[in-house]
Scaffold this motif. Sequence first.
Motif, PDB file in Angstrom:
ATOM      1  N   LYS A 310       0.842  -1.192   0.000  1.00 46.03           N
ATOM      2  CA  LYS A 310       0.000   0.000   0.000  1.00 46.03           C
ATOM      3  C   LYS A 310       0.873   1.236   0.000  1.00 46.03           C
ATOM      4  N   LEU A 311       0.655   2.110  -0.955  1.00 47.56           N
ATOM      5  CA  LEU A 311       1.461   3.322  -1.086  1.00 47.56           C
ATOM      6  C   LEU A 311       1.010   4.369  -0.077  1.00 47.56           C
ATOM      7  N   GLU A 312       1.983   4.948   0.631  1.00 45.64           N
ATOM      8  CA  GLU A 312       1.709   6.005   1.605  1.00 45.64           C
ATOM      9  C   GLU A 312       2.356   7.304   1.136  1.00 45.64           C
ATOM     10  N   ASP A 313       1.958   8.387   1.770  1.00 45.56           N
ATOM     11  CA  ASP A 313       2.467   9.705   1.387  1.00 45.56           C
ATOM     12  C   ASP A 313       3.988   9.775   1.458  1.00 45.56           C
ATOM     13  N   ASP A 314       4.573   9.221   2.506  1.00 42.63           N
ATOM     14  CA  ASP A 314       6.027   9.286   2.677  1.00 42.63           C
ATOM     15  C   ASP A 314       6.780   8.437   1.664  1.00 42.63           C
ATOM     16  N   ASP A 315       6.072   7.585   0.934  1.00 40.32           N
ATOM     17  CA  ASP A 315       6.731   6.708  -0.040  1.00 40.32           C
ATOM     18  C   ASP A 315       7.075   7.444  -1.334  1.00 40.32           C
ATOM     19  N   ALA A 406       2.247  14.358  -8.813  1.00 38.15           N
ATOM     20  CA  ALA A 406       1.324  15.248  -8.093  1.00 38.15           C
ATOM     21  C   ALA A 406      -0.063  14.639  -7.990  1.00 38.15           C
ATOM     22  N   VAL A 407      -0.540  14.084  -9.092  1.00 39.90           N
ATOM     23  CA  VAL A 407      -1.879  13.472  -9.103  1.00 39.90           C
ATOM     24  C   VAL A 407      -1.945  12.302  -8.122  1.00 39.90           C
ATOM     25  N   ARG A 408      -0.873  11.500  -8.089  1.00 41.58           N
ATOM     26  CA  ARG A 408      -0.869  10.327  -7.200  1.00 41.58           C
ATOM     27  C   ARG A 408      -0.664  10.715  -5.749  1.00 41.58           C
ATOM     28  N   LYS A 409       0.165  11.710  -5.498  1.00 42.38           N
ATOM     29  CA  LYS A 409       0.536  12.056  -4.123  1.00 42.38           C
ATOM     30  C   LYS A 409      -0.543  12.855  -3.390  1.00 42.38           C
ATOM     31  N   LEU A 410      -1.322  13.662  -4.100  1.00 43.06           N
ATOM     32  CA  LEU A 410      -2.275  14.555  -3.435  1.00 43.06           C
ATOM     33  C   LEU A 410      -3.239  13.811  -2.507  1.00 43.06           C
ATOM     34  N   PRO A 411      -3.941  12.761  -2.968  1.00 43.65           N
ATOM     35  CA  PRO A 411      -4.855  12.078  -2.035  1.00 43.65           C
ATOM     36  C   PRO A 411      -4.129  11.442  -0.854  1.00 43.65           C
ATOM     37  N   LEU A 412      -2.901  10.969  -1.077  1.00 43.57           N
ATOM     38  CA  LEU A 412      -2.119  10.380   0.018  1.00 43.57           C
ATOM     39  C   LEU A 412      -1.736  11.453   1.031  1.00 43.57           C
ATOM     40  N   ALA A 413      -1.359  12.638   0.527  1.00 41.52           N
ATOM     41  CA  ALA A 413      -0.976  13.741   1.408  1.00 41.52           C
ATOM     42  C   ALA A 413      -2.175  14.263   2.208  1.00 41.52           C
ATOM     43  N   LEU A 414      -3.335  14.312   1.563  1.00 39.52           N
ATOM     44  CA  LEU A 414      -4.547  14.743   2.267  1.00 39.52           C
ATOM     45  C   LEU A 414      -4.916  13.757   3.370  1.00 39.52           C
ATOM     46  N   LYS A 415      -4.743  12.487   3.076  1.00 39.92           N
ATOM     47  CA  LYS A 415      -5.064  11.455   4.071  1.00 39.92           C
ATOM     48  C   LYS A 415      -4.156  11.572   5.277  1.00 39.92           C
ATOM     49  N   THR A 421      -6.383  21.614   2.920  1.00 46.12           N
ATOM     50  CA  THR A 421      -7.089  22.660   2.178  1.00 46.12           C
ATOM     51  C   THR A 421      -7.171  23.924   3.024  1.00 46.12           C
ATOM     52  N   ILE A 422      -7.364  25.045   2.377  1.00 45.12           N
ATOM     53  CA  ILE A 422      -7.445  26.309   3.103  1.00 45.12           C
ATOM     54  C   ILE A 422      -8.683  26.341   3.987  1.00 45.12           C
ATOM     55  N   GLU A 423      -9.768  25.653   3.553  1.00 43.96           N
ATOM     56  CA  GLU A 423     -10.979  25.621   4.383  1.00 43.96           C
ATOM     57  C   GLU A 423     -10.699  24.963   5.728  1.00 43.96           C
ATOM     58  N   ASP A 424      -9.964  23.823   5.690  1.00 44.66           N
ATOM     59  CA  ASP A 424      -9.661  23.128   6.939  1.00 44.66           C
ATOM     60  C   ASP A 424      -8.750  23.958   7.830  1.00 44.66           C
ATOM     61  N   VAL A 425      -7.774  24.613   7.228  1.00 50.04           N
ATOM     62  CA  VAL A 425      -6.859  25.427   8.026  1.00 50.04           C
ATOM     63  C   VAL A 425      -7.587  26.607   8.637  1.00 50.04           C
ATOM     64  N   MET A 426      -8.457  27.239   7.877  1.00 49.61           N
ATOM     65  CA  MET A 426      -9.169  28.407   8.394  1.00 49.61           C
ATOM     66  C   MET A 426     -10.056  28.027   9.580  1.00 49.61           C
ATOM     67  N   LYS A 427     -10.583  26.819   9.569  1.00 47.85           N
ATOM     68  CA  LYS A 427     -11.358  26.358  10.730  1.00 47.85           C
ATOM     69  C   LYS A 427     -10.456  26.249  11.950  1.00 47.85           C
ATOM     70  N   GLU A 428      -9.260  25.702  11.751  1.00 42.27           N
ATOM     71  CA  GLU A 428      -8.311  25.580  12.862  1.00 42.27           C
ATOM     72  C   GLU A 428      -7.836  26.952  13.333  1.00 42.27           C
ATOM     73  N   VAL A 429      -7.650  27.867  12.375  1.00 41.17           N
ATOM     74  CA  VAL A 429      -7.225  29.226  12.726  1.00 41.17           C
ATOM     75  C   VAL A 429      -8.298  29.897  13.590  1.00 41.17           C
ATOM     76  N   ALA A 430      -9.553  29.755  13.163  1.00 35.42           N
ATOM     77  CA  ALA A 430     -10.664  30.332  13.930  1.00 35.42           C
ATOM     78  C   ALA A 430     -10.744  29.704  15.316  1.00 35.42           C
ATOM     79  N   ASN A 431     -10.560  28.397  15.377  1.00 36.57           N
ATOM     80  CA  ASN A 431     -10.582  27.722  16.672  1.00 36.57           C
ATOM     81  C   ASN A 431      -9.438  28.199  17.558  1.00 36.57           C
TER      82      ASN A 431
END
Length: 738
Positions: A310-315, A406-415, A421-431
């Motif tokens: 199974k391929l992981e982001d660090d791979d 890039a196409v292969r790594k993006l979903p692994l990096a998100l996982k 994403t900026i939406e997720d970060v902005m939620k953390e920033v607000a928190n």
Amino acid sequence: MRIIIFLLLISFMIKPAFSQTPSKKEMQQQMLEMSNELNIQIADLEKQIADAKKNKADEETIKELQDQLAMLKKQVAMMGGLNKQIGKVSEKTFQQANEEGKNIVPKRDATRINSLPKKILSDAELVTYVKNLVDEVEKALPAAEKTEALKIYNQTKEKYKSAAAISNAATGCWIYGHWEKALFLAGRACQDNMKDPNNLNTYASFLTMADGEQAALPILQYLDKKYPENSTILNNIGQAWFGLGDMENAKKYLKNAINSYPDHSMANLTMSTIYKSEGDTSNAIKAIKRSIKKAYTEDKDHELEKLGGKLEDDDIEFNYPMEDDPLGFDPFFNVFPSAPAGVAEAPKAWSEWNAFDEAIEDLSKKIAPDEEAAGKRAEQFMMKMANPTFNQPVLKLHKTNARNIAVRKLPLALKKKSAVTIEDVMKEVANGFHDATTNRLNALEKQREADMARITAKWAKCEGSLNKPAYCSDVNGECREREAVNDNFMKQAEAIINDGRAAMLKVYRQNKAKINQYIKLTGYGALNDYAERMQNFSKEVWQQNQWLYTYTANFTSTYKSLLDRPKMFSKCGEDLSSAPKQTKQLPGFKKPDCPHSATVKLPVGKIKEKCNTTKIDESKLKMKQDNAQQGDFEFKVGDVTVLDEDDDVHLKIGEITEITDEETSSVTNGPEKKESSDPSKTFNVECDNSGNIHININKIDSQKSGNDNNIIKSTVNSGSTGNTSSLTGFGSHLMLTR
């Protein structure tokens, strides 16, 4: 052997209805069915074209239908030609192809192994050996190829007066699919300068990939003795032994190459195949993951999946550049209005916050039309991509390592959350802001309410007409006391709000690299062609990609809610709403360029890479699309700039900005090691047994040096790693004599 390759290629083209190489009858039947299906599509398209003309449809629609029709007719003609070729092949040959396709590793070839010299060649013996070998190889090459190769040789030699340039031309020919010319030129380069280990190594690499491992090994063993512990030579020796079916020697040399450079992509890939053949799935998975780390390909990914890995982001590494804060988010965190530190500052703060709110609304209104237009462009683009006539040039333009990774790594990096994403970060920033402020501000407000209740009770005693306290005579006393409470509240609230803003900024900075990683992977993974048949990367087109507008719109929609408008109170008798109006100018978003750019110039052509697109110059030499050895061409270099148009004899890349190693060395170090950073040489070639080559490139005229990122990787094969030797390289052994 070439017939066997042909059959296996055909078996990959037809539908995967068979678990093994099909029989001649089965293959012909399936190809007939495919032709019938295409003919049905052709009839339907012809009817659509007739109806379109009858209904006076626009010319563009009719042309698209006609282009599709022409493509389908070409496919039918090709299927017919292939069927005729199959008819000439015996059933016995089909069975032979089936048997050879079952083997994971090559069978031990005792005949060729026994033909090897019993000792390492001396300098004098090597010269004689190589000269005789070059003569034998040239005799085995087609006359037409030799004639064309000789022209390239003479032109290159006359222009550059350098054996290194001739060797570069050989490598260029291999990349362009002209393997016969590559062998000819690499051999001539050795004859012209037998003392250059890079020339010898390159020639031996090509011989190995041409199934001439027994011819390559004496050269490689000579180089190994002269330049011990060189990972490039060790890998090439290991690949040669693998091709001869001697797994004991193959493992010995490949492991030594890996010990020198643990992430050696080619050595690890072949070791994975060997482990698989031994039933050692665990080590096969580990090896192929190490091969993937710095040189990801879809084929390796699929092989890992077949092994149960199974391929992981660090791979997967992704070292392509992107400017810091590419969309310009940073300045927005420095323009929030200040919280007033008392009632005296309240009018100014009130006006600033009003202006801030209006500026955000204006920014949202400004972004909305651009985002909508980008969405429409993307929708039209995706509709066009359904048409092969349109999508094939687009996909060809973007067939690069940068986009594939890039196409292969993006979903692994998100996982893994190494990209967010900026939406997720902005939620953390607000928190972060609310965690630092909410409870403290609530407690402060509670104290203010208690103080105000006390003042109310105190001054309520002044409402009666009898026995009033003396302080009741101060008509402004109650207002001053309330003002003092509000002033104290605002001073303490300012400190709390400033703590919250610091916490908010800290969260953003902690996630900034992850935001940039998401932007980088999204940008490099995008298809950029909104204009039909665009042949080159366009900065303007890249900056029109929908993700840029969506991302800035998402940022804007959450920006205002990051922190609450502070509570503000005025002095006695003052109305905040009458404060002078102000205007606020928010920072503008950036439209970044894609900074990756590189050009490699060869005597037979140039390869230009910009962002996630590749342009191959075919003005001097055409890519061989019909060559059985032609595979996916992938080009990868580090962070470099486009070369000047010069006539330098060396293969060069632009200035490598991120490397600071100032090591220098001479040709006595042998071929460039995979892990080395020696800037003194042109390049060297490493191989595996699938016709894959890695070319380590070095800048010649700078003290700065290259590393493993500075690689051209070209896949020039007709089979996949791990098949028998008849499926590797060129599909026919060069049984060369000394």
